[in-house]
Every structure is written in structure tokens, then in C-alpha cells.
Design an enzyme around this catalytic site. Structure first.
Site, PDB file in Angstrom:
ATOM      1  N   CYS A 144       0.901  -1.230  -0.104  1.00 58.63           N
ATOM      2  CA  CYS A 144      -0.158  -0.012   0.009  1.00 58.63           C
ATOM      3  C   CYS A 144       1.023   1.281   0.060  1.00 58.63           C
ATOM      4  O   CYS A 144       1.622   1.338  -0.943  1.00 58.63           O
ATOM      5  CB  CYS A 144      -0.959  -0.039   1.302  1.00 58.63           C
TER       6      CYS A 144
ATOM      7  N   HIS B 186      -3.685  -5.286   1.129  1.00 56.17           N
ATOM      8  CA  HIS B 186      -3.430  -5.894   2.595  1.00 56.17           C
ATOM      9  C   HIS B 186      -3.976  -7.276   2.819  1.00 56.17           C
ATOM     10  O   HIS B 186      -4.743  -7.798   1.875  1.00 56.17           O
ATOM     11  CB  HIS B 186      -4.258  -4.916   3.522  1.00 56.17           C
TER      12      HIS B 186
END
Length: 488
Positions: free
Chosen positions: A331, A430
């Protein structure tokens, strides 16, 4: 409809874990249970099926109830991006950004949204178990409160107060809470729980009785230090400072950025017997023996990139790469590995463009639109499956058309990229390591054999163990009887 709220004498007294355990306990008894937290503050967020964001603790508690998480379980989520400001998420969507003082003066405006969510959950189930935030003893925050007594009184939900004996002073903290509350707030508390007890519980009999005598509240149980809680994801980054380190040969290092987010990405690695996971605090160098360095997610990518450089971690990463170590960005960490990060509209702070670390040919533009979605797919490098989620602002573009893509999503999309020699990779997903096949593929490249455990199964088993332990030490019937008084 029955409901009970767990409030604490302070932060990190174990409310989230106890709510999860009680959710599973009463679910195992055959009740239809729902978790609820009016207001949460965390950069560890979960994605709901309808594309909303809630605190990961409430997603865990939903799992404990054997149900899917919804935005109503955490209607107000604050995601701090600085010491004095936070993004405000209401019913799963970004409402705006407020400074701490602004939110303090306006939080009462959100009570209507909080109560609407609570009543929707209330109508769906047999029991709602509510988690407070911080402590009702923070009387300076009482005006306009929606997280503790402000909610409890507005919804007429009785309260059990949780004290943490491990940190010391539990008698004073519970009795002191009673002393500072006004009588109407104190009347909402019907009992207390002692959490994280070590040793022979009979040694606390006199203290337990003294608390009951001084407060007039009923003791609902003394809960021992529960080993199963270590198997559960933590919500607050403060626990990273106290994280136990493994003794295995292969080291994986994660720098603790100032706004680190979704750090439970690394829980499956911590449980691997062949891995020593090191969460590196500010002021410490990245370990020179690390086989892999992972840059985690962050709520403030540009600010945390500057923070990373200020710690000298960019120099450590360069040395790590020269030694042939693996480097992965997730991310915000992925965005840092690229060439540039631009924030033309000042979403995260001042409008600016900064140079990334330059390890991947990717450029990121921070935008107001946010991608919040559950995803699944396969790694294009080895075919290993994954299931995870994305929560990020902005768009990342691969500048070199010949660059290898890391992940193929089941919806046909792609995410992430890979250096030509396979040493450096990044993606927005994630939860990548939760899938045992995906985790094994990463560890194989480090010459480590994975334990092969699915992280979801590990957590589910821990919830059952936690519920069984609580059945033995808390007065669950009394808790349920207190919950029956809600709304009366």
C-alpha cells in the site's frame, strides 16, 4: 433488545479482546449477537462487503459472531494522519478531515448517525455487545461524548467497567472512575471486570470485595492473562512496542512508520516458527541480517516517507538491497518504492510532489477518491492465490510497459509490480500473507518452510479458545441479565 457496553478505566485494558470473546461465548450459546463501537480511532481499518471502512477490531468481533462485518458496527471511524488531525469516516465513507479541537467541538453532531446504526443492529439480533473508547473517566471529553457515557445514556445501554490489573493500581482505577463520574453516568455502570490477572486469583479476593464495597457495583469476574489473545490481531500500534520477537534464523524487518496502518498484515509472519519478525521502532537501524524488509501501509504516505528518511532507514534499505535482500512495499509502502508521489490537491497535507525511493518504475498521484474493496486473485510470479483488501487514496501508474505485474485480480484487474530480477516488489493489497499458499511462496524465496496455517482458521480457533476460557471465569449469566435491562 438486550445490550451491554464494556467501557474501560483506560485505553489498552483489553476491551476489544473481551468484546470479541463475549461475542463468541454468547454466539456459541445460540444467541444471534452483533458487536458495536460508536466511535473508533485507528489506522487499522477493515473493508465491508459494501465497500465501507470500519475498525479492524469490529471486523474481528463480527467474525466472533460468525457474521459479516457491516458499517453499522462502527459508524464513526477516525484515522489519524497527524498528531492533531484525522480523517473522519461516517457509515464507512469519508466525511472529511478535522483537527482534534474541531472534532471535540463537533462530535455531538454525529450522535444521530451513531444511534441510527445502533438501532439497525438492535433490530437484527438477540444481543448487542458495545465497546467503549478510551475511558469515561476522561471527564474533559465528556461534553458531546458519543464514545462512552454519552452513547450509553442516549441509547440506555448498561455498562460493565473493565480494569487492567497487569498495569497496576486496578483498585484505584476502578474506584477512581466512580469518584470522578457524575451520579447519572455512574448509575449506568452495573458491574466490573478485572482483566489480565497473573497468578493465584484467590490472592485478590479482598481487593475484589473492596472494589464492590467502595463502588456499589457487582463483580462480574477476574479474567486471567489469556494466551489465546496473542493469536488475535491487535488494533492499536502501541502493542508493537511490546511485541515478542522470535528466535528463528530468518529475519524479516518492518520499520514502524509514524502513521503505520493495517500492521496486522504481518501477524501470520510472526507466528511462523522459521521467521523472526522485527518491528523496528524509530531511532533504531534496520537489522543488517534481515532477509526481507517490508515497508508497511501508512495513513500519510508523503509524511511517512519523510519520516523514513529522517530515521536513516532509506540508507539501511539501500544497503539491504546491495546485499541482495528482498524488499516488499504494501500500500503506502509500495507507493514509497516508486519514483514520485504527488499530492496536487493537498489531500494529505501541503500540495507537493516528492521523489520516492526509486526502486520501482511507478508514480503515484494522491486523489480524493478512495479505493476501498475486498479483492482476491493470484500472483503472476508463482500462481499462489490470495484474498485481501485495498484501502488507499490515489492512483499508481507503472511507467515502464515492460515491468512485470505482481498480482492478477479475479475481477480481471492487476495490481503491483516486480523488479526485473525479482528482488523488489510492491502492491496495494493488504492481508497478502493470510493465505497459506501465498505466504509459503514468499517464504520459499527466503528458504523458509511455512507452517501452512490459514490465518483465518488460526484466528477462529483462538476465538473459540478465548470464549471457553471466559465461560469459566466470568459470570456470563449475570452479564446477560444486566443486558436484559437495556432500554428499561
Amino acid at each position: 433488545m438486550p445490550a451491554i457496553m464494556l467501557q474501560g478505566t483506560g485505553s489498552d485494558v483489553g476491551k476489544s479482546v473481551l468484546v470479541a470473546g463475549l461475542c463468541r461465548l454468547f454466539t456459541n450459546r445460540g444467541l444471534n449477537v452483533r458487536p458495536f463501537k460508536p466511535q473508533n480511532m485507528s489506522n487499522n481499518a477493515a473493508v465491508t462487503a459494501d465497500g465501507g471502512e470500519i475498525g479492524r477490531a469490529q471486523a474481528l468481533q463480527a467474525m466472533a459472531c460468525r457474521t459479516s462485518p457491516t458499517v453499522d458496527m462502527n459508524p464513526v471511524l477516525l484515522k489519524p494522519h497527524s498528531d492533531i488531525g484525522a480523517q473522519v469516516i461516517v457509515h464507512g465513507k469519508v466525511r472529511g478531515t478535522l483537527g482534534a479541537s474541531d472534532f471535540q467541538s463537533r462530535k455531538g453532531e454525529l450522535l444521530e448517525a451513531v444511534l441510527a446504526s445502533y438501532h439497525r443492529l438492535h433490530d437484527q439480533c438477540d444481543l448487542v455487545i458495545v465497546e467503549g473508547a478510551g475511558s469515561p473517566a476522561e471527564t474533559n471529553l465528556r461534553r458531546g461524548d458519543i464514545a462512552n457515557m454519552g452513547f450509553a445514556r442516549a441509547a440506555d445501554v448498561p455498562v460493565a467497567l473493565v480494569g487492567d490489573i497487569d498495569r497496576g493500581g486496578v483498585i484505584a482505577s476502578i474506584v477512581g472512575t466512580r469518584a470522578v463520574l457524575d451520579d447519572e453516568d455512574a448509575a449506568m455502570i452495573r458491574g466490573f471486570l478485572i482483566n489480565k490477572f497473573r497468578g493465584d486469583v484467590r490472592l485478590f479476593d479482598d481487593g475484589y470485595a473492596d472494589i464492590a464495597r467502595r463502588t456499589g457495583w457487582r463483580g462480574l469476574g477476574v479474567i486471567p492473562w489469556l494466551a489465546a489473545a496473542r493469536q488475535l490481531p491487535a488494533e492499536d500500534a502501541v502493542v508493537l512496542d511490546r511485541q515478542a520477537q522470535g528466535q528463528a534464523i530468518t529475519t524479516i524487518a518492518v520499520p514502524m512508520l509514524s502513521r503505520i496502518a493495517n500492521f496486522d498484515d504481518f501477524d501470520p509472519l510472526q507466528h511462523e516458527p522459521g521467521v523472526r519478525l522485527v518491528m523496528v521502532p524509530p531511532g533504531q537501524p534496520l537489522p543488517g541480517d534481515a532477509a526481507m524488509v517490508i515497508l508497511p501501509g501508512t495513513k500519510a504516505t508523503i509524511a511517512d516517507l519523510a519520516f523514513l528518511r529522517a530515521q536513516g532507514w532509506d540508507v539501511d534499505i539501500a544497503a539491504h538491497v546491495r546485499r541482495g535482500g528482498q524488499l516488499l512495499g504494501i500500500c503506502g509502502g509500495y507507493q514509497m518504492l516508486g519514483t514520485t508521489i504527488s499530492d496536487p490537491n493537498g489531500i494529505e497535507g501541503p500540495s507537493q510532489t516528492v521523489s520516492g525511493l526509486g526502486y520501482l518504475p511507478a508514480s503515484t498521484t494522491i486523489t480524493s477518491d478512495k479505493r476501498v474493496v475486498a479483492v482476491s486473485g493470484r500472483s503472476l510470479r508463482d500462481g499462489a492465490p490470495f484474498t485481501g483488501y485495498e484501502i488507499h487514496a490515489g492512483r499508481t501508474i507503472i511507467q515502464d510497459a515492460g515491468t512485470a505485474v505482481l498480482l492478477r485480480l479475479n475481477d480481471g484487474g492487476e495490481d503491483g509490480c516486480l523488479s526485473a530480477n525479482g528482488q523488489i516488489a510492491g502492491c496495494h493489497v493488504h492481508g497478502l500473507f493470510d493465505n497459506p499458499h501465498q505466504r509459503a511462496a514468499w517464504l520459499n524465496r527466503l528458504h523458509v518452510t511455512s507452517d501452512g496455517v490459514d490465518q483465518t482458521h488460526r484466528i477462529d480457533a483462538a476465538l473459540d479458545t478465548l470464549a471457553s476460557a471466559l465461560e469459566k471465569v466470568v459470570d456470563a449469566d449475570a452479564i446477560l441479565a444486566i443486558a436484559q435491562t437495556a432500554g428499561r
